[in-house]
Design an enzyme around this catalytic site. Sequence first.
Site, PDB file in Angstrom:
ATOM      1  N   SER A 104       0.822  -1.208   0.000  1.00 48.22           N
ATOM      2  CA  SER A 104       0.000   0.000   0.000  1.00 48.22           C
ATOM      3  C   SER A 104       0.858   1.262   0.000  1.00 48.22           C
ATOM      4  CB  SER A 104      -0.914   0.006   1.234  1.00 48.22           C
ATOM      5  OG  SER A 104      -0.155  -0.190   2.419  1.00 48.22           O
ATOM      6  N   ASN A 115      -1.978  -2.568  13.440  1.00 44.59           N
ATOM      7  CA  ASN A 115      -3.431  -2.393  13.407  1.00 44.59           C
ATOM      8  C   ASN A 115      -3.877  -1.129  14.141  1.00 44.59           C
ATOM      9  OD1 ASN A 115      -3.303  -4.797  12.077  1.00 44.59           O
ATOM     10  ND2 ASN A 115      -4.200  -6.037  13.725  1.00 44.59           N
ATOM     11  N   THR A 121     -40.094  26.091  -9.938  1.00 49.80           N
ATOM     12  CA  THR A 121     -40.350  24.714  -9.511  1.00 49.80           C
ATOM     13  C   THR A 121     -40.496  23.925 -10.809  1.00 49.80           C
ATOM     14  OG1 THR A 121     -42.746  24.988  -9.453  1.00 49.80           O
ATOM     15  CG2 THR A 121     -41.584  25.422  -7.387  1.00 49.80           C
ATOM     16  N   HIS A 122     -40.015  22.715 -10.834  1.00 48.91           N
ATOM     17  CA  HIS A 122     -39.977  21.929 -12.085  1.00 48.91           C
ATOM     18  C   HIS A 122     -39.185  22.650 -13.172  1.00 48.91           C
ATOM     19  CE1 HIS A 122     -43.486  19.733 -10.313  1.00 48.91           C
ATOM     20  NE2 HIS A 122     -43.780  20.955  -9.894  1.00 48.91           N
ATOM     21  N   SER A 155     -13.838  27.500 -27.140  1.00 46.32           N
ATOM     22  CA  SER A 155     -13.869  26.309 -27.980  1.00 46.32           C
ATOM     23  C   SER A 155     -12.850  26.495 -29.101  1.00 46.32           C
ATOM     24  CB  SER A 155     -15.268  26.127 -28.575  1.00 46.32           C
ATOM     25  OG  SER A 155     -15.186  25.350 -29.757  1.00 46.32           O
ATOM     26  N   LYS A 176     -17.928  30.584 -28.338  1.00 50.58           N
ATOM     27  CA  LYS A 176     -18.181  29.828 -27.114  1.00 50.58           C
ATOM     28  C   LYS A 176     -17.434  30.368 -25.904  1.00 50.58           C
ATOM     29  CE  LYS A 176     -20.042  26.253 -26.724  1.00 50.58           C
ATOM     30  NZ  LYS A 176     -20.617  25.028 -27.153  1.00 50.58           N
ATOM     31  N   ASN A 192     -17.348  28.494 -22.311  1.00 52.46           N
ATOM     32  CA  ASN A 192     -17.913  27.308 -21.645  1.00 52.46           C
ATOM     33  C   ASN A 192     -17.684  27.331 -20.130  1.00 52.46           C
ATOM     34  OD1 ASN A 192     -18.785  26.213 -24.095  1.00 52.46           O
ATOM     35  ND2 ASN A 192     -16.779  25.291 -24.471  1.00 52.46           N
ATOM     36  N   GLU A 216     -19.092  22.565 -14.790  1.00 52.60           N
ATOM     37  CA  GLU A 216     -19.378  21.212 -15.291  1.00 52.60           C
ATOM     38  C   GLU A 216     -18.520  20.171 -14.571  1.00 52.60           C
ATOM     39  OE1 GLU A 216     -18.804  23.044 -19.418  1.00 52.60           O
ATOM     40  OE2 GLU A 216     -19.742  21.125 -19.833  1.00 52.60           O
ATOM     41  N   TYR A 227      -9.368  -6.651  12.985  1.00 50.70           N
ATOM     42  CA  TYR A 227      -8.768  -6.154  11.751  1.00 50.70           C
ATOM     43  C   TYR A 227      -8.804  -7.199  10.642  1.00 50.70           C
ATOM     44  CZ  TYR A 227      -5.367  -4.335   8.411  1.00 50.70           C
ATOM     45  OH  TYR A 227      -4.763  -3.892   7.264  1.00 50.70           O
ATOM     46  N   GLN A 229      -7.368  -1.980   4.394  1.00 51.47           N
ATOM     47  CA  GLN A 229      -6.325  -1.211   3.708  1.00 51.47           C
ATOM     48  C   GLN A 229      -6.924  -0.445   2.517  1.00 51.47           C
ATOM     49  OE1 GLN A 229      -2.173  -2.676   3.362  1.00 51.47           O
ATOM     50  NE2 GLN A 229      -2.676  -2.991   1.212  1.00 51.47           N
ATOM     51  N   LYS A 248      -8.069   3.776   2.365  1.00 50.92           N
ATOM     52  CA  LYS A 248      -7.316   5.020   2.182  1.00 50.92           C
ATOM     53  C   LYS A 248      -7.507   5.679   0.838  1.00 50.92           C
ATOM     54  CE  LYS A 248      -4.246   2.985   5.338  1.00 50.92           C
ATOM     55  NZ  LYS A 248      -5.049   1.756   5.109  1.00 50.92           N
TER      56      LYS A 248
HETATM   57  N1  ARG Z   1      -1.154  -1.296   5.503  1.00 47.36           N
HETATM   58  C1  ARG Z   1      -2.074  -1.794   6.464  1.00 47.36           C
HETATM   59  C2  ARG Z   1      -3.430  -1.102   6.357  1.00 47.36           C
HETATM   60  O1  ARG Z   1      -3.486  -0.118   5.713  1.00 47.36           O
HETATM   61  C3  ARG Z   1      -1.544  -1.603   7.834  1.00 47.36           C
HETATM   62  C4  ARG Z   1      -2.053  -2.574   8.834  1.00 47.36           C
HETATM   63  C5  ARG Z   1      -1.551  -3.919   8.526  1.00 47.36           C
HETATM   64  N2  ARG Z   1      -1.837  -4.829   9.581  1.00 47.36           N
HETATM   65  C6  ARG Z   1      -1.701  -6.137   9.403  1.00 47.36           C
HETATM   66  N3  ARG Z   1      -1.960  -6.892  10.389  1.00 47.36           N
HETATM   67  N4  ARG Z   1      -1.368  -6.619   8.234  1.00 47.36           N
HETATM   68  O2  ARG Z   1      -4.414  -1.526   6.866  1.00 47.36           O
END
Ligand code: ARG
Length: 459
Positions: A24, A111, A156-157, A278, A284, A286, A291, A318, A323, A326
């Site tokens: 990651s 974790n 309205t509408h 454009s 134009k 725009n 948008e 966990y 993961q 993110k």
């Molecule tokens: N990269 C992991 C995550 O984003 C970190 C936690 C990993 N923990 C584990 N027991 N593999 O969740």
Amino acid sequence: SSNAMWGGRFAAGPDAIMEAINASISFDKRLYAQDIRGSRAHAAMLAATGILTNSDAEAIGEGLLTVLSEIEAGDFPFSTALEDIHMNVEARLKALIGEPAGRLHTARSRNDQVATDFRLWVRDQADAAITSLTALMKVLVAQAEKGADWVMPGFTHLQTAQPVTWGHHMMAYVEMFARDRSRFEDARKRMNECPLGSAALAGTGFPIDRHMTAQALGFDRPMANSLDGVSDRDFALEFLSAAAICSVHLSRLAEELVIWSSAQFRFVAMSDKWSTGSSIMPQKRNPDAAELIRAKIGRVLGAAVALFTVMKGLPLAYSKDMQEDKEQVFDAADTLMLALAAMTGMMSDLTVNTAKLEAAASSGFSTATDLADWLVREAGLPFRDAHHVTGSLVALAEKKGCDLPDLSLEELKSAHPALTEAVYSVLGVHNSVASRQSYGGTAPDQVRAQVARWQGLLA
Ligand code: ARG
């Protein structure tokens, strides 16, 4: 070769594809500052509780600052083999300070580490959203103050309904964005508890001080249950939910800007800074930024759906599924901040064509309700009858190709004998809006009162 962090029982390293699906670091490197801050708080606590010696903790704290400056200078050797930001930072710390680095992970797990880092990151984004929304609201309030008595059609509408004021329309969005802001404030309050010290899932046998780390990281308190601490991402879901609702508001305003800037409306003109031309059609201009706000919001809604889907059905505690939290939140936060900034810029540079607004407000029989109300007030008709009489006059005007105020008194009287010269005053759009004095109504006085209230609240 096997992994330096967890490879004790492994003879061989992972398959290349395993590494690709598992790593990651390409995205969670964004958590470096939060990771280092969390680790420094953890090390200081380990020393304060006698779990680490002061000299080890100091070496760790100093080393982490070196890592921070290396990352910030752009010369940090990020490694995919080291999976994520947590292990990249720790491995670099080891290279810098040697043996004490291996003691940092005492009484901690990735974790609770990742849960802490991510909370810190999302908390910053909630603060950023609050700041950006405040800036946008100020611009909208300024627009409302300028145009507290500019008359425009209310729809309205998307059909002309009744005249309203520009200020009233702007203040409607101020109310929406204010609720969005309070949703981020609420989410921030609830997320401000510290998971650090939950360890892998069950807590730890070391005599840690979770209140100390919670306080050092600006949290209100430690989370009360270690399983909960490492396994929920509701703070991220709440952030995404607040972002999704805010996005819907941004998208509606963006859509109005697209409509209003069209040749058929010409209510507003976007400044050069916020429009494009454009390459083939020279005429134009725009409204691309509007948008793109309207469109990019799809990413925010998508991120919310994606993370809800990741989380549903996950058993405690966990799982690696988490993961996947993110990238969704990163992208949604980036998109939201960009959209808020673009909307703020567009709205502050907007030119409003007040003549067009008023002309549009005066057409489309927008004061038909005022005529019906007059019959109720002045002639004592039941509203339903007044509605019917007015409807017949609208039909007549439509047939003649004119607006209600263009009908002669004779024509009016043919629909109902109680109609007199005095009715013409309510057929004008300025009188119409001025009469809407009910609390929260569109009368310029009411709008100015709301503008003043918000100017006070936003000062
Ligand atoms: N990269 C992991 C995550 O984003 C970190 C936690 C990993 N923990 C584990 N027991 N593999 O969740």
